[in-house]
Design a protein around this motif. Sequence first.
Motif, PDB file in Angstrom:
ATOM      1  N   CYS A   7      11.199   1.256  21.331  1.00  0.00           N
ATOM      2  CA  CYS A   7      12.173   0.985  22.410  1.00  0.00           C
ATOM      3  C   CYS A   7      12.175   2.232  23.295  1.00  0.00           C
ATOM      4  O   CYS A   7      13.158   2.967  23.323  1.00  0.00           O
ATOM      5  CB  CYS A   7      13.553   0.702  21.826  1.00  0.00           C
ATOM      6  N   CYS A   8      11.068   2.453  23.999  1.00  0.00           N
ATOM      7  CA  CYS A   8      10.773   3.780  24.561  1.00  0.00           C
ATOM      8  C   CYS A   8      11.530   4.141  25.827  1.00  0.00           C
ATOM      9  O   CYS A   8      11.441   5.276  26.299  1.00  0.00           O
ATOM     10  CB  CYS A   8       9.277   3.948  24.763  1.00  0.00           C
ATOM     11  N   GLY A   9      12.286   3.207  26.409  1.00  0.00           N
ATOM     12  CA  GLY A   9      13.054   3.550  27.609  1.00  0.00           C
ATOM     13  C   GLY A   9      12.174   4.172  28.676  1.00  0.00           C
ATOM     14  O   GLY A   9      11.091   3.673  28.988  1.00  0.00           O
TER      15      GLY A   9
ATOM     16  N   GLY B 244       3.972   2.653  22.764  1.00  0.00           N
ATOM     17  CA  GLY B 244       5.386   2.369  22.982  1.00  0.00           C
ATOM     18  C   GLY B 244       5.593   0.955  23.469  1.00  0.00           C
ATOM     19  O   GLY B 244       4.639   0.234  23.802  1.00  0.00           O
ATOM     20  N   GLN B 245       6.852   0.542  23.504  1.00  0.00           N
ATOM     21  CA  GLN B 245       7.214  -0.769  24.026  1.00  0.00           C
ATOM     22  C   GLN B 245       8.598  -0.668  24.643  1.00  0.00           C
ATOM     23  O   GLN B 245       9.463   0.061  24.144  1.00  0.00           O
ATOM     24  CB  GLN B 245       7.196  -1.815  22.914  1.00  0.00           C
ATOM     25  N   GLU B 246       8.783  -1.397  25.738  1.00  0.00           N
ATOM     26  CA  GLU B 246      10.075  -1.388  26.430  1.00  0.00           C
ATOM     27  C   GLU B 246      10.360  -2.790  26.965  1.00  0.00           C
ATOM     28  O   GLU B 246       9.482  -3.454  27.505  1.00  0.00           O
ATOM     29  CB  GLU B 246      10.068  -0.374  27.567  1.00  0.00           C
ATOM     30  N   TYR B 247      11.606  -3.226  26.803  1.00  0.00           N
ATOM     31  CA  TYR B 247      12.008  -4.592  27.146  1.00  0.00           C
ATOM     32  C   TYR B 247      12.283  -4.788  28.636  1.00  0.00           C
ATOM     33  O   TYR B 247      11.930  -5.802  29.227  1.00  0.00           O
ATOM     34  CB  TYR B 247      13.247  -4.943  26.327  1.00  0.00           C
TER      35      TYR B 247
ATOM     36  N   LEU C 107       9.207   2.767  34.931  1.00  0.00           N
ATOM     37  CA  LEU C 107       9.650   4.154  34.969  1.00  0.00           C
ATOM     38  C   LEU C 107       8.933   4.983  33.903  1.00  0.00           C
ATOM     39  O   LEU C 107       8.486   6.107  34.161  1.00  0.00           O
ATOM     40  CB  LEU C 107      11.164   4.213  34.754  1.00  0.00           C
ATOM     41  N   ALA C 108       8.797   4.429  32.699  1.00  0.00           N
ATOM     42  CA  ALA C 108       8.102   5.129  31.613  1.00  0.00           C
ATOM     43  C   ALA C 108       6.645   5.392  31.994  1.00  0.00           C
ATOM     44  O   ALA C 108       6.126   6.501  31.787  1.00  0.00           O
ATOM     45  CB  ALA C 108       8.179   4.312  30.325  1.00  0.00           C
TER      46      ALA C 108
ATOM     47  N   ALA D 190       8.306  -6.136  27.250  1.00  0.00           N
ATOM     48  CA  ALA D 190       8.492  -7.255  26.318  1.00  0.00           C
ATOM     49  C   ALA D 190       9.468  -6.880  25.211  1.00  0.00           C
ATOM     50  O   ALA D 190       9.663  -5.706  24.895  1.00  0.00           O
ATOM     51  CB  ALA D 190       7.141  -7.660  25.707  1.00  0.00           C
ATOM     52  N   ASN D 191      10.068  -7.913  24.618  1.00  0.00           N
ATOM     53  CA  ASN D 191      10.992  -7.756  23.500  1.00  0.00           C
ATOM     54  C   ASN D 191      10.200  -7.386  22.240  1.00  0.00           C
ATOM     55  O   ASN D 191       9.292  -8.109  21.836  1.00  0.00           O
ATOM     56  CB  ASN D 191      11.745  -9.079  23.299  1.00  0.00           C
ATOM     57  N   THR D 192      10.544  -6.272  21.622  1.00  0.00           N
ATOM     58  CA  THR D 192       9.805  -5.777  20.454  1.00  0.00           C
ATOM     59  C   THR D 192       9.851  -6.768  19.298  1.00  0.00           C
ATOM     60  O   THR D 192       8.873  -6.898  18.550  1.00  0.00           O
ATOM     61  CB  THR D 192      10.379  -4.417  20.004  1.00  0.00           C
ATOM     62  N   PHE D 193      10.947  -7.488  19.151  1.00  0.00           N
ATOM     63  CA  PHE D 193      11.073  -8.418  18.031  1.00  0.00           C
ATOM     64  C   PHE D 193      10.298  -9.718  18.265  1.00  0.00           C
ATOM     65  O   PHE D 193       9.552 -10.163  17.396  1.00  0.00           O
ATOM     66  CB  PHE D 193      12.542  -8.735  17.755  1.00  0.00           C
TER      67      PHE D 193
END
Length: 408
Positions: free
Chosen positions: A201-203, A229-232, A239-240, A258-261
């Motif tokens: 959830c790397c923001g 990393g992954q960010e929703y 930005l990341a 995308a949603n990590t889950f």
Amino acid sequence: MAARAKKEVSMEEALWKAADKLRGSVESAEYKHVVLSLFFLKFASDKFEEQKAKIVAEGHEKFIDNIAFYTKDNVFYLPPETRWSYVMENAKQDDIALKIDTALYTIENTNPILKGALPDNYYSRLQLDTTKLASLLDEINKIDTSKDKENDIIGRMYEYFLSKFAIAEGKGKGEFYTPKSIVNLIAELIEPYDGKLYDPCCGSGGMFVQSIKFVEAHHGNKKKVSIFGQEYTNTTYKLAKMNLAIRGIAANLGETAANTFSNDQHKDLKADYIMANPPFNQKAWRADDELLDDPRWSGYEVPPTSNANYGWILNMVSKLSQNGVAGFLLANGALSDDGTELKIRQQLIENDLVEAILILPRNLFYTTDISVTLWILNKNKKERTVDNNGVEKHYRNREKEILFMDLR
């Protein structure tokens, strides 16, 4: 008569004035996104002009439009119509929003590392009054980004906006920007010198930036660290990518936000290090009939729909390599939740994965005064000797031991 020198102001002062220009036209939660790409444009242009002058000074004037002469020093090549000077020359024109969008699109297409990092047709869609947009450009024009030797301006800007405006934005979602002091603490504890580093959830990529700074501060080689990393949220995902690209940090953030889950972008990843600050106490993170047979929970109870805390924990456990170490933050309540969460906690302890639990002091975050817990999980607590950044380090046997520290 001598030309009057351009007044330079601190970044914080300029940001406050820039935000002031947006009041009444844009929601406060959107301020950072409006200002961010303009900041990037100014920053990239200043770096470009600096590099261009250096190329000329070194006698290579005929190569001032050769992209390789810029990218070799981690500088983005900017075609003439994307440079800040061109934007400012046209700042009062009715089509300035379109010109900014075109500049960002062109920069992204000229520099592959920026693919997916910059907003698409954003300023035209905002429909900001031309006068307001011109005033905003004037404020950003006052900042001398060349003083930012650590390329930290995007991170600083994001941090500033969160400290001023993100209270309402983040609180309801349990999302809190991780202060550098906490990221540094996690890095010091897990020492991510060599291997794969993952944040589910790397923001804005702050964990990665500080980790690379940690490696460099200890004279390590940042090229030995591979980032995943992954960010929703799409704007934060961009930005990341921008934040990392500015620093020349290569990263795999998945194909899309995308949603990590529900849409894990790194299904087969086995990471040597994991650093994360997941959303606290996230509710309704899956439907009752969703993810019941997910391989990430294999060997454990299925995390309840009412709270994602243990979903995040088990996602990270499933990603750890044979000697993998994870450091992450959770609300203190995760230590005492009963029912299914209690059973998962017991399973984690029985599997001897918990290395340390540190309850941190209050008031470490901008937007909440709650105390949080830093968890350290370790797949290998056996006695061993390893080469850690060129230094031989001996670990004693810590099997069946857990370090608890209450630092409040």
